[in-house]
Write a protein that holds these residues in place. Sequence first.
Motif, PDB file in Angstrom:
ATOM      1  N   ALA A 292       0.861  -1.203  -0.038  1.00 33.84           N
ATOM      2  CA  ALA A 292      -0.029  -0.107   0.157  1.00 33.84           C
ATOM      3  C   ALA A 292       0.777   1.063   0.166  1.00 33.84           C
ATOM      4  CB  ALA A 292      -0.950  -0.005   1.105  1.00 33.84           C
ATOM      5  N   VAL A 293       2.210   1.057   0.432  1.00 35.69           N
ATOM      6  CA  VAL A 293       2.915   2.494   0.647  1.00 35.69           C
ATOM      7  C   VAL A 293       3.936   2.532  -0.504  1.00 35.69           C
ATOM      8  CG1 VAL A 293       2.985   2.475   3.105  1.00 35.69           C
ATOM      9  CG2 VAL A 293       4.613   0.917   2.047  1.00 35.69           C
ATOM     10  N   THR A 294       3.492   1.937  -1.999  1.00 34.05           N
ATOM     11  CA  THR A 294       4.352   2.236  -2.915  1.00 34.05           C
ATOM     12  C   THR A 294       3.376   2.253  -4.194  1.00 34.05           C
ATOM     13  OG1 THR A 294       4.572  -0.213  -3.398  1.00 34.05           O
ATOM     14  CG2 THR A 294       6.348   0.547  -1.720  1.00 34.05           C
ATOM     15  N   LEU A 295       4.316   2.764  -5.090  1.00 37.55           N
ATOM     16  CA  LEU A 295       3.608   2.899  -6.423  1.00 37.55           C
ATOM     17  C   LEU A 295       4.329   2.184  -7.551  1.00 37.55           C
ATOM     18  CD1 LEU A 295       3.478   6.911  -6.498  1.00 37.55           C
ATOM     19  CD2 LEU A 295       1.457   5.403  -6.180  1.00 37.55           C
ATOM     20  N   VAL A 296       3.783   0.873  -7.610  1.00 33.60           N
ATOM     21  CA  VAL A 296       4.331  -0.233  -8.378  1.00 33.60           C
ATOM     22  C   VAL A 296       3.236  -0.745  -9.226  1.00 33.60           C
ATOM     23  CG1 VAL A 296       5.648  -2.535  -8.562  1.00 33.60           C
ATOM     24  CG2 VAL A 296       6.012  -0.713  -6.679  1.00 33.60           C
TER      25      VAL A 296
ATOM     26  N   LEU B  92      11.513  11.228  -2.630  1.00 36.65           N
ATOM     27  CA  LEU B  92      10.307  11.405  -1.897  1.00 36.65           C
ATOM     28  C   LEU B  92       9.657   9.944  -1.533  1.00 36.65           C
ATOM     29  CD1 LEU B  92      10.171  14.506  -3.235  1.00 36.65           C
ATOM     30  CD2 LEU B  92       7.753  14.273  -3.024  1.00 36.65           C
ATOM     31  N   THR B  93       9.258   9.834  -0.464  1.00 39.49           N
ATOM     32  CA  THR B  93       8.586   8.453  -0.221  1.00 39.49           C
ATOM     33  C   THR B  93       7.459   8.718   0.560  1.00 39.49           C
ATOM     34  OG1 THR B  93       9.070   6.418   0.571  1.00 39.49           O
ATOM     35  CG2 THR B  93       9.891   8.025   1.825  1.00 39.49           C
ATOM     36  N   ASP B  94       6.519   7.780   0.769  1.00 40.46           N
ATOM     37  CA  ASP B  94       5.191   7.647   1.671  1.00 40.46           C
ATOM     38  C   ASP B  94       5.609   7.751   3.193  1.00 40.46           C
ATOM     39  OD1 ASP B  94       3.064   6.831   3.128  1.00 40.46           O
ATOM     40  OD2 ASP B  94       2.128   6.264   1.245  1.00 40.46           O
ATOM     41  N   ALA B  95       5.176   8.712   3.924  1.00 40.65           N
ATOM     42  CA  ALA B  95       5.517   8.680   5.367  1.00 40.65           C
ATOM     43  C   ALA B  95       5.338   7.672   6.089  1.00 40.65           C
ATOM     44  CB  ALA B  95       4.576   9.953   6.017  1.00 40.65           C
ATOM     45  N   ARG B  96       4.507   6.711   5.589  1.00 39.08           N
ATOM     46  CA  ARG B  96       4.238   5.292   6.311  1.00 39.08           C
ATOM     47  C   ARG B  96       5.242   4.345   6.110  1.00 39.08           C
ATOM     48  NH1 ARG B  96      -1.492   4.034   3.779  1.00 39.08           N
ATOM     49  NH2 ARG B  96      -0.220   4.638   2.241  1.00 39.08           N
TER      50      ARG B  96
ATOM     51  N   HIS C 155      -0.517  14.957   0.394  1.00 32.49           N
ATOM     52  CA  HIS C 155       0.347  15.242  -1.131  1.00 32.49           C
ATOM     53  C   HIS C 155      -0.175  14.624  -2.241  1.00 32.49           C
ATOM     54  CE1 HIS C 155       4.155  14.894  -3.255  1.00 32.49           C
ATOM     55  NE2 HIS C 155       3.524  16.032  -3.609  1.00 32.49           N
ATOM     56  N   MET C 156      -0.352  13.254  -2.055  1.00 33.30           N
ATOM     57  CA  MET C 156      -1.086  12.272  -2.953  1.00 33.30           C
ATOM     58  C   MET C 156      -2.069  11.229  -2.738  1.00 33.30           C
ATOM     59  SD  MET C 156       2.890  11.050  -4.420  1.00 33.30           S
ATOM     60  CE  MET C 156       1.759   9.997  -5.520  1.00 33.30           C
ATOM     61  N   VAL C 157      -2.910  10.892  -3.527  1.00 35.27           N
ATOM     62  CA  VAL C 157      -3.751   9.844  -3.524  1.00 35.27           C
ATOM     63  C   VAL C 157      -3.055   8.599  -4.070  1.00 35.27           C
ATOM     64  CG1 VAL C 157      -6.172   9.073  -3.946  1.00 35.27           C
ATOM     65  CG2 VAL C 157      -5.891  11.532  -3.752  1.00 35.27           C
TER      66      VAL C 157
ATOM     67  N   TRP D 196      -3.169   4.484  -4.957  1.00 32.13           N
ATOM     68  CA  TRP D 196      -3.797   3.365  -5.825  1.00 32.13           C
ATOM     69  C   TRP D 196      -4.914   2.924  -5.064  1.00 32.13           C
ATOM     70  CZ3 TRP D 196      -4.346  -1.272  -4.204  1.00 32.13           C
ATOM     71  CH2 TRP D 196      -3.445  -1.969  -3.358  1.00 32.13           C
ATOM     72  N   ASP D 197      -4.943   2.848  -3.712  1.00 32.16           N
ATOM     73  CA  ASP D 197      -6.095   2.176  -3.062  1.00 32.16           C
ATOM     74  C   ASP D 197      -6.927   3.200  -2.305  1.00 32.16           C
ATOM     75  OD1 ASP D 197      -4.354   3.326  -1.016  1.00 32.16           O
ATOM     76  OD2 ASP D 197      -4.253   1.390   0.272  1.00 32.16           O
ATOM     77  N   GLY D 198      -6.725   4.678  -2.862  1.00 33.59           N
ATOM     78  CA  GLY D 198      -7.499   5.665  -2.320  1.00 33.59           C
ATOM     79  C   GLY D 198      -6.899   6.383  -1.018  1.00 33.59           C
ATOM     80  N   ALA D 199      -6.248   5.745  -0.334  1.00 33.56           N
ATOM     81  CA  ALA D 199      -5.604   6.359   0.827  1.00 33.56           C
ATOM     82  C   ALA D 199      -4.862   7.701   0.276  1.00 33.56           C
ATOM     83  CB  ALA D 199      -4.336   5.494   1.732  1.00 33.56           C
ATOM     84  N   VAL D 200      -4.854   8.632   1.131  1.00 35.50           N
ATOM     85  CA  VAL D 200      -4.350  10.012   0.967  1.00 35.50           C
ATOM     86  C   VAL D 200      -2.985   9.985   1.778  1.00 35.50           C
ATOM     87  CG1 VAL D 200      -4.501  12.332   1.449  1.00 35.50           C
ATOM     88  CG2 VAL D 200      -6.537  11.077   0.941  1.00 35.50           C
ATOM     89  N   ARG D 201      -1.964  10.211   0.891  1.00 28.31           N
ATOM     90  CA  ARG D 201      -0.643  10.088   1.355  1.00 28.31           C
ATOM     91  C   ARG D 201       0.093  11.394   1.787  1.00 28.31           C
ATOM     92  NH1 ARG D 201       4.742   8.036  -2.584  1.00 28.31           N
ATOM     93  NH2 ARG D 201       5.713   9.934  -2.087  1.00 28.31           N
ATOM     94  N   ASP D 202       0.889  11.454   3.101  1.00 22.22           N
ATOM     95  CA  ASP D 202       2.048  12.234   3.324  1.00 22.22           C
ATOM     96  C   ASP D 202       2.907  11.916   2.591  1.00 22.22           C
ATOM     97  OD1 ASP D 202      -0.050  13.458   4.768  1.00 22.22           O
ATOM     98  OD2 ASP D 202       0.521  12.971   6.890  1.00 22.22           O
ATOM     99  N   SER D 203       3.691  13.061   2.134  1.00 22.03           N
ATOM    100  CA  SER D 203       4.955  12.545   1.471  1.00 22.03           C
ATOM    101  C   SER D 203       6.171  13.132   2.119  1.00 22.03           C
ATOM    102  CB  SER D 203       5.137  12.850  -0.070  1.00 22.03           C
ATOM    103  OG  SER D 203       4.377  12.284  -0.728  1.00 22.03           O
ATOM    104  N   VAL D 204       7.426  12.097   2.599  1.00 19.03           N
ATOM    105  CA  VAL D 204       8.553  12.693   3.338  1.00 19.03           C
ATOM    106  C   VAL D 204       9.648  13.141   2.281  1.00 19.03           C
ATOM    107  CG1 VAL D 204      10.248  12.144   4.836  1.00 19.03           C
ATOM    108  CG2 VAL D 204       8.011  11.169   5.054  1.00 19.03           C
ATOM    109  N   VAL D 205       9.965  14.413   2.485  1.00 19.80           N
ATOM    110  CA  VAL D 205      10.757  15.019   1.305  1.00 19.80           C
ATOM    111  C   VAL D 205      12.398  14.749   1.727  1.00 19.80           C
ATOM    112  CG1 VAL D 205      11.655  16.998  -0.039  1.00 19.80           C
ATOM    113  CG2 VAL D 205       9.229  16.552   0.562  1.00 19.80           C
ATOM    114  N   PHE D 206      13.161  14.147   1.120  1.00 18.73           N
ATOM    115  CA  PHE D 206      14.798  14.099   1.414  1.00 18.73           C
ATOM    116  C   PHE D 206      15.415  14.761   0.193  1.00 18.73           C
ATOM    117  CE2 PHE D 206      12.953  10.278   3.715  1.00 18.73           C
ATOM    118  CZ  PHE D 206      13.835  10.223   4.813  1.00 18.73           C
ATOM    119  N   ALA D 207      16.670  15.171   0.624  1.00 19.09           N
ATOM    120  CA  ALA D 207      17.332  15.690  -0.482  1.00 19.09           C
ATOM    121  C   ALA D 207      18.991  15.638  -0.194  1.00 19.09           C
ATOM    122  CB  ALA D 207      16.992  17.167  -0.732  1.00 19.09           C
TER     123      ALA D 207
END
Length: 204
Positions: free
Chosen positions: A44-48, A139-143, A165-167, A169-180
């Motif tokens: 659920a925490v990836t976009l594959v 960037l990655t899912d906070a979860r 930040h994002m919706v 694939w399963d409809g969950a609303v994602r908080d995205s962690v920003v790294f740099a």
Amino acid sequence: MRQDAPVLDALTLTGDHVRLEPLAQRHHDGLCEAIRDGELWNLAVTLVPHPDEVRSWIDDAQAAHAAGTDLAFATVDLATGRIAGSTRYLKVVPEHRRLEIGWTFIGRSWQRTAVNSEAKLLMLGHAFETLGMQRVELLTDARNATSRAAIARIGATQEGILRRHMVMWDGAVRDSVVFAITDEDWPAAKAALTARLARPAAPR
């Protein structure tokens, strides 16, 4: 780097453990095999993409490259010749010397191995040392604790969280962690990554 320089020309990056090849339909079957290794599309925490969607996903990636926004790679394990996963450059902003590395996934058999670490070393090295970037974002899912730890291990600094930040694939609303990682950070990050890869059989 000139502002009009071609940033996303197709190229192959090769190390001791991995080769990054511009993603094409010839990688389809191997990429599907990697995605099935761990059923990555079910996380659920990836976009594959699901294996049934990979052919159109590759088409979309190639269209994004033609538009000048992305350059996707097939991640090839040199020890076996098998495709371990995929990763890409995206959101390149030449005038600000900034890009993102994302859409990264590898099959379960290659997780915490040299494959992912060296792929990041190759991509970061090319971004900073050839393209002249001053900032690379990840960037990655906070979860996704595994992904957050992996990004931190390559020397990236967590800078903040983009809330709602994002919706997914399963409809969950994602908080995205920003790294740099910046060009100022890169020498130390490169040294640490290189040292980690030199340690035999150590988790990466």
